[in-house]
Write an enzyme that holds these catalytic residues in place. Sequence first.
Site, PDB file in Angstrom:
ATOM      1  N   GLU A 164       0.862  -1.181   0.000  1.00 26.57           N
ATOM      2  CA  GLU A 164       0.000   0.000   0.000  1.00 26.57           C
ATOM      3  C   GLU A 164       0.897   1.228   0.000  1.00 26.57           C
ATOM      4  OE1 GLU A 164      -3.222   1.216  -0.035  1.00 26.57           O
ATOM      5  OE2 GLU A 164      -2.247   3.148   0.358  1.00 26.57           O
ATOM      6  N   THR A 199      -9.787   6.166  -1.756  1.00 27.41           N
ATOM      7  CA  THR A 199     -11.213   6.226  -2.054  1.00 27.41           C
ATOM      8  C   THR A 199     -12.059   5.577  -0.948  1.00 27.41           C
ATOM      9  OG1 THR A 199     -10.750   6.245  -4.418  1.00 27.41           O
ATOM     10  CG2 THR A 199     -12.926   5.488  -3.758  1.00 27.41           C
ATOM     11  N   ILE A 244     -22.472   3.750   2.010  1.00 30.63           N
ATOM     12  CA  ILE A 244     -23.769   3.115   1.798  1.00 30.63           C
ATOM     13  C   ILE A 244     -23.576   1.692   1.277  1.00 30.63           C
ATOM     14  CG2 ILE A 244     -25.956   3.240   0.500  1.00 30.63           C
ATOM     15  CD1 ILE A 244     -25.521   5.629   2.348  1.00 30.63           C
ATOM     16  N   HIS A 297     -25.449  -0.272  -1.012  1.00 32.83           N
ATOM     17  CA  HIS A 297     -26.552  -0.050  -1.943  1.00 32.83           C
ATOM     18  C   HIS A 297     -27.368  -1.311  -2.149  1.00 32.83           C
ATOM     19  CE1 HIS A 297     -25.302   3.989  -3.059  1.00 32.83           C
ATOM     20  NE2 HIS A 297     -24.059   3.555  -3.108  1.00 32.83           N
ATOM     21  N   VAL A 320       3.784   1.097  -5.850  1.00 31.31           N
ATOM     22  CA  VAL A 320       4.195   0.281  -6.996  1.00 31.31           C
ATOM     23  C   VAL A 320       4.383   1.211  -8.191  1.00 31.31           C
ATOM     24  CG1 VAL A 320       3.480  -1.513  -8.611  1.00 31.31           C
ATOM     25  CG2 VAL A 320       3.075  -1.795  -6.149  1.00 31.31           C
ATOM     26  N   ILE A 361     -13.298   0.654  -9.941  1.00 26.72           N
ATOM     27  CA  ILE A 361     -14.213   0.380  -8.830  1.00 26.72           C
ATOM     28  C   ILE A 361     -14.733   1.702  -8.273  1.00 26.72           C
ATOM     29  CG2 ILE A 361     -14.559  -0.855  -6.683  1.00 26.72           C
ATOM     30  CD1 ILE A 361     -13.868  -2.611  -9.122  1.00 26.72           C
ATOM     31  N   GLU A 362     -15.778   2.186  -8.919  1.00 27.19           N
ATOM     32  CA  GLU A 362     -16.506   3.354  -8.406  1.00 27.19           C
ATOM     33  C   GLU A 362     -17.790   2.826  -7.779  1.00 27.19           C
ATOM     34  OE1 GLU A 362     -17.822   5.826 -11.679  1.00 27.19           O
ATOM     35  OE2 GLU A 362     -17.985   4.109 -13.009  1.00 27.19           O
ATOM     36  N   CYS A 402     -11.006  11.607  24.233  1.00 26.33           N
ATOM     37  CA  CYS A 402     -11.791  12.370  23.254  1.00 26.33           C
ATOM     38  C   CYS A 402     -13.159  12.606  23.851  1.00 26.33           C
ATOM     39  CB  CYS A 402     -11.896  11.585  21.947  1.00 26.33           C
ATOM     40  SG  CYS A 402     -13.164  12.203  20.829  1.00 26.33           S
ATOM     41  N   CYS A 421     -15.717  14.525  22.892  1.00 28.41           N
ATOM     42  CA  CYS A 421     -16.901  14.604  22.038  1.00 28.41           C
ATOM     43  C   CYS A 421     -17.459  13.220  21.725  1.00 28.41           C
ATOM     44  CB  CYS A 421     -16.572  15.335  20.741  1.00 28.41           C
ATOM     45  SG  CYS A 421     -15.953  17.003  20.985  1.00 28.41           S
TER      46      CYS A 421
END
Lengths: 476, 419
Positions: A31, A40, A47, A49, A172, A334-335, A398, A400
């Site tokens: 990576e 992304t 979601i 879908h 890469v 991959i969208e 934390c 909050c």
Amino acid sequence: MYDVLIVGGGAVGCAVARELSRYQLNMCLVERGEDVCVGTSKANSAIVHAGFDAAPGTLKARFNVEGSEMMEGLSRELDFDYRRNGALVLCFDEADMPRLRELHQRGKKNHVQGLEILWGDALRKKEPALSDKVYAALYAPTSAIVCPFGMTIAFYENARKNGCRFQFDTAVERIERTGDHFTVHTSRGDMAAKVVVSCAGVHGDTLHNQLCHKQYHTVPRRGEYCLLDKKDGKIVDRTIFQLPSAMGKGILVSPTVHGNLLLGPTATDQEDRDSVATSAAGLDTVLSTAGRSVPNLPVRDVITSFAGLRAHLAETDDFVIGESAENFFEALGIESPGLTSAPAIGRHLAKAVAEKLRAAEKADFDPTRRDIPHLREMTFEKRAALVAENPAYGNVICRCEGISEGEIVEAIHRGARSLDGVKRRCRAGMGRCQGGFCSPKVMALLCRELGVPMEALTKSGGGSYLVQGKTKEAQA
Amino acid sequence: MKKVQLAIVGGGPAGLAAAIAAREAGLQDILIIERGEALGGILGQCIHAGFGLHTFGQELTGPEYAQRFIDRVEDMKIPYLLGTMVLDINENKVLTVTGRETGLIQIQAEAIVLAMGCRERPRGALNIPGTRPAGIYSAGTAQRLVNLEGYLPGRDVVILGSGDIGLIMARRMTLEGAKVHAVAEVMPYSGGLKRNIVQCLDDFNIPLLLSTTVVDIQGQGHIESVTLAKVDGRRKPIPGTEQVIPCDTLLLSVGLLPENELSLSAGVALDGVTGGPVVGDDLSTSLPGVFACGNVLHVHDLVDFVSEEAGRAGRSAAEYVLHRRSAGRTVALRGKNGVRYTVPQHIDADAMADTVTVRFRVGQPYRGAALCAWAGDKLLRRIPKRILTPGEMESFPIRKADIPADCDTITFTVEEAAQ
């Protein structure tokens, strides 16, 4: 030499790694970022879908429906946040009803369960905050929401537990076929592998074009989002879409699994593959378009805005999945609905790779993984017992999100090396003050647990250093 | 379940002054619950001078000012918990508390003083476009890193917002060797105290760019530059006025928000303008036995006023436990014509002290104006003011004797100077 080298530690790469770790294979995932889930996969609509949107017969339709079916079981097996909240696609004009009906029919063809068209009172009873200009809506009860970091990190931890290696900060640059294997040239030296699985997001075309005859071009499609305070997370219960366009599913209003309200995304094509900058025009569009679905959104309660890139292909509207060249497997383009599809793509590619390498399944594969304890969701008794056992769970860092020292230390021990790494694993700094109070405290914990000086700490790896030096030394 | 007569949520300046006043009023059983590792709250990182002129007639640093109250609390042997956070308060005044020492416990209180302070508005609240690199801090976070941890976030600094913390940090970063290129303020006037503009910017030749904001942020891993632009009367950026300023640090001082998540969990009613609880002249909230003071009630300009107000809340809480006052005639207070809000929001015309100080801020700067209090069309009091500015809190004393018997609302207004 590795049997398999996976390129890319996003949702798809980690899903492939997790599924492949079922087999007796020597494998590694590389990576370019400092952690999994930094591209992304970290900036999307979160979601799951239902699957009514993709054209029947496409890979998008197939993997969407399969992924959606797998997700709930996976969320239990791997302990990540998931909620089936249902979705509504709004139609504002009687003239657009044919498009809504077409979506309904498409969903049926894709075998999406429970779809129905709702009108007037039935609609407003489900979601009282909807605009009174809504004419009708397609209701998809199987639509769900998921934590994209939670899912990706769960795949990563489970793959690691089952023997997959992970190497970060490794980009890469070129893949070369050398005899019966690949030589993979990376920013940190050459690696050799019999099989390469490319899950490289917006960079997927670069690797593909080095090895395959048919060429593809990725057009990063930027989507901008605004995230609202948790006090607004109940304004709607379901994910509210508008009728989709050629550029995507349009701007949604949705609760997140953690109880915030998410608005977005826009869709703007750009050439830059790294820039995830938001724009004034984009953020304006998000707020005004979301306001068409749900009027009077409390835009003063925006706690952060962000942008992500979808790996859209210029040549096709579908995913490209499979063995694109001998021993070169890939998930390209991959969208959306990529996040939903990731588990199914992972299963599919892992199976194909294992067959190709005639790999046998491991006897000792452990499919389960537990998340860091979520103290804020525990009963008083359970939480008190945990605090009694380990006082670090009693120390809230934390304020909050109510995240304790114990949870943050656990996140670091599981692989977080930066502020964002901690944030994605346990939500410290993800709340309404956006780390204003806890950042210095989390930084101190990172230093303590990793044994590094403050000057070495980053927000998100690379050059994202948090301080420039000690006050008395920093004077040039 | 542990029981306590008065639980004070927060050991900053408000909580400390409330505890001292409650003890002076005769209440013995008090517990201060502080989430930080020391008493004193945010004052611990405010190492600059300027505190205490009203209270002590002296210019003290933040830690010195806090120490005077901490010493009193220690002398009076008022118990406190450190590193301990209140997670929840319910409508029966049961506090759920967590800490390394206490573990997770519940405490039943007879009375509660809310003194949690405020937080800084984050970048997201302004929806500033651009990338999200390292090097962007709220001014208070940077103040902690520099003053308490001893680290410098960067050397080339732009500050957005001319609130007091931003002004103070402009000077601090300069003193630590950084170059502060500009303080940009979207409004045509500063939101900070005049004395801070003089002492923190003018004295160091740091430009204050009014009607200017950040319209873009550049840099992938680390911030590299920001784009500033002038804004028009509706605070919209004016095309063609953009200038790119290279920097490695952007500090945000763009407003403070009272931190009332616990108040909401208890069901305390909040004021939409202040963001704090709606209170009476005794600083009682809508939930009987729960009082509020300091920056959780409304954002103050000077800590001296916090201490004074918190003393009132502490005394009221003690009175509530020891001998409840009988309720009398409620008179609503409201701001109009330039007065944005009032604290308190209502007073008890029978039970109130002889004089009650009403505090508020104005919505814009005025010269040669006057502040007025009206009962209907009857002018109760008029106080001429040479200068009024939103950065400074106004104090308006209302005398019990002046309130007419038939009055149900007192309205505070700005009377502008004749043109």
